[in-house]
Scaffold this active site. Structure first.
Site, PDB file in Angstrom:
ATOM      1  N   GLN A 191      23.928   4.008  16.229  1.00 45.08           N
ATOM      2  CA  GLN A 191      23.649   2.835  17.075  1.00 45.08           C
ATOM      3  C   GLN A 191      22.308   2.161  16.722  1.00 45.08           C
ATOM      4  O   GLN A 191      21.965   1.149  17.331  1.00 45.08           O
ATOM      5  CB  GLN A 191      23.631   3.235  18.557  1.00 45.08           C
ATOM      6  N   LYS A 206      27.063  17.979  24.021  1.00 43.76           N
ATOM      7  CA  LYS A 206      27.536  17.015  25.021  1.00 43.76           C
ATOM      8  C   LYS A 206      28.966  16.637  24.656  1.00 43.76           C
ATOM      9  O   LYS A 206      29.241  16.250  23.524  1.00 43.76           O
ATOM     10  CB  LYS A 206      26.638  15.775  25.023  1.00 43.76           C
ATOM     11  N   ASP A 222      32.347   7.256  41.243  1.00 45.05           N
ATOM     12  CA  ASP A 222      33.369   6.996  42.260  1.00 45.05           C
ATOM     13  C   ASP A 222      32.795   7.271  43.656  1.00 45.05           C
ATOM     14  O   ASP A 222      31.580   7.443  43.813  1.00 45.05           O
ATOM     15  CB  ASP A 222      34.589   7.892  41.953  1.00 45.05           C
ATOM     16  N   ASP A 268      29.708  14.432  29.609  1.00 45.76           N
ATOM     17  CA  ASP A 268      29.308  13.024  29.720  1.00 45.76           C
ATOM     18  C   ASP A 268      30.447  12.237  30.377  1.00 45.76           C
ATOM     19  O   ASP A 268      31.124  11.445  29.736  1.00 45.76           O
ATOM     20  CB  ASP A 268      28.999  12.475  28.320  1.00 45.76           C
ATOM     21  N   LYS A 294      29.957  10.388  33.190  1.00 46.25           N
ATOM     22  CA  LYS A 294      29.372   9.218  33.875  1.00 46.25           C
ATOM     23  C   LYS A 294      30.059   8.984  35.217  1.00 46.25           C
ATOM     24  O   LYS A 294      30.601   7.902  35.485  1.00 46.25           O
ATOM     25  CB  LYS A 294      29.452   7.962  33.010  1.00 46.25           C
ATOM     26  N   LYS A 353      15.799   5.043  16.570  1.00 48.80           N
ATOM     27  CA  LYS A 353      14.994   5.828  15.628  1.00 48.80           C
ATOM     28  C   LYS A 353      14.372   7.043  16.340  1.00 48.80           C
ATOM     29  O   LYS A 353      13.866   6.928  17.466  1.00 48.80           O
ATOM     30  CB  LYS A 353      13.857   4.966  15.050  1.00 48.80           C
TER      31      LYS A 353
HETATM   32  P1  XMP Z   1      26.587   8.370  18.786  1.00 50.28           P
HETATM   33  O1  XMP Z   1      27.756   8.637  17.913  1.00 50.28           O
HETATM   34  O2  XMP Z   1      26.347   6.930  19.020  1.00 50.28           O
HETATM   35  O3  XMP Z   1      27.039   9.048  20.191  1.00 50.28           O
HETATM   36  O4  XMP Z   1      25.355   9.108  18.354  1.00 50.28           O
HETATM   37  C1  XMP Z   1      26.357   8.908  21.400  1.00 50.28           C
HETATM   38  C2  XMP Z   1      27.103   9.620  22.457  1.00 50.28           C
HETATM   39  O5  XMP Z   1      26.425   9.436  23.686  1.00 50.28           O
HETATM   40  C3  XMP Z   1      27.193   8.581  24.531  1.00 50.28           C
HETATM   41  N1  XMP Z   1      26.260   7.572  24.986  1.00 50.28           N
HETATM   42  C4  XMP Z   1      25.713   7.586  26.175  1.00 50.28           C
HETATM   43  N2  XMP Z   1      25.842   8.462  27.179  1.00 50.28           N
HETATM   44  N3  XMP Z   1      24.293   7.179  28.410  1.00 50.28           N
HETATM   45  C5  XMP Z   1      25.141   8.247  28.300  1.00 50.28           C
HETATM   46  O6  XMP Z   1      25.241   9.024  29.251  1.00 50.28           O
HETATM   47  C6  XMP Z   1      24.116   6.274  27.429  1.00 50.28           C
HETATM   48  O7  XMP Z   1      23.349   5.347  27.527  1.00 50.28           O
HETATM   49  C7  XMP Z   1      24.870   6.507  26.266  1.00 50.28           C
HETATM   50  N4  XMP Z   1      24.904   5.861  25.099  1.00 50.28           N
HETATM   51  C8  XMP Z   1      25.772   6.541  24.326  1.00 50.28           C
HETATM   52  C9  XMP Z   1      28.301   8.004  23.715  1.00 50.28           C
HETATM   53  O8  XMP Z   1      29.440   7.733  24.492  1.00 50.28           O
HETATM   54  C10 XMP Z   1      28.511   9.120  22.732  1.00 50.28           C
HETATM   55  O9  XMP Z   1      29.251  10.166  23.334  1.00 50.28           O
END
Ligand code: XMP
Length: 254
Positions: free
Chosen positions: A214, A54, A91, A86, A88, A217
């Site tokens: 974050q 991703k 628009d 990713d 998101k 688990k």
């Molecule tokens: P970490 O470093 O926290 O990275 O393992 C997570 C990655 O995923 C993205 N992220 C999200 N993407 N919905 C998404 O589409 C979400 O709820 C979400 N939470 C985290 C984040 O920006 C990073 O690329």
């Protein structure tokens, strides 16, 4: 639903349900070659333990889509992995369509979009382009950060049925109706994953970010119904990314 089947096959053949979030901290733009090499290097080491990559703005902004990120997408494909953008998307439909066309043209197999924008003149043009090109659309249903409760977690009133339901449950139902290829629900809220999974069952796979850095688990997310785990910094910033990726993959397999 083309992408969904491809993910199932790839996860099986790679024996992994880990999606690597190939994210790195800010680098001075003049050092973008360094960032590019770092990303390639992590992918080289980690590819045996993941099923997809991703990519987020961490790489698209400094490297650019064509010739920059596109090379990483091609490399991922050479390793037999799928790729998800990713972005998101959030628009109006005509803009969304162009965003999707560019990302798909650079080789991405799927992109992430925000259901808050609605269907007509919102998401529909993305789904149309995805269907035409046989790519995927994954929808946010409950994000992994704390503030997600304010939007995805708010209570809304269905005026037709005169009932109140949580925003994320409305999105989960819409994801079913719109035949999304996947939905995103944060591993930091396993109880939400469980509730969403009850509604969508096995029809739409749940992608769960938020593992590790974050606080989410692996076990709790999988037991709640997540199908794919999205892991970024825990792997990309590790001293030995391949060891960490393997460990996470093995834990998820249990
Ligand atoms: P970490 O470093 O926290 O990275 O393992 C997570 C990655 O995923 C993205 N992220 C999200 N993407 N919905 C998404 O589409 C979400 O709820 C979400 N939470 C985290 C984040 O920006 C990073 O690329």
């Amino acid at each position: 639903m083309f992408f969904r089947g491809k993910m199932e096959k790839t996860a099986k053949s790679k024996d992994s349900n880990i999606v690597l979030a190939l994210d790195f901290p800010f680098e001075e733009p003049k050092n973008k070659e360094k960032l590019f090499s770092r990303a390639k290097n992590v992918l080289d080491r980690v590819h045996p333990y993941i099923c997809a990559v991703k990519i987020n703005h961490h790489l698209v902004l400094p490297l650019g889509t064509f010739n920059g990120v596109q090379k990483i997408v091609e490399k991922a494909h050479d390793f037999g992995l799928l790729t998800i953008m990713d972005c998101k998307v959030n628009d109006i439909g005509s803009t969304n369509k162009v965003i999707a066309q560019y990302y798909y043209a650079s080789g991405f197999d799927a992109l992430i979009a925000n259901p808050f924008i609605g269907w007509e003149e919102g998401l529909k043009p993305i789904f149309d382009v995805a269907q035409e090109l046989q790519r995927g659309v994954i929808l946010l249903v409950y994000m992994s950060h704390k503030g997600a409760t304010e939007g995805y977690g708010q209570t809304i009133i269905n005026t037709e049925k005169r009932v109140s339901i949580p925003q994320y449950m409305a999105f989960a139902k819409k994801a079913l109706k719109w035949k999304a290829d996947g939905i995103v629900a944060g591993a930091t809220f396993p109880e939400k994953i469980k509730e969403i999974h009850k509604t969508i069952g096995e029809e739409i796979p749940i992608y769960s970010p938020g593992i590790g850095t974050q606080g989410g688990k692996i076990k709790a997310a999988l037991e709640a119904g997540a199908r794919y785990l999205i892991v970024g910094r825990t792997i990309t910033l590790a001293e030995k990314p391949s060891e960490v990726a393997k460990k996470i993959r093995d834990q998820a397999k249990k």
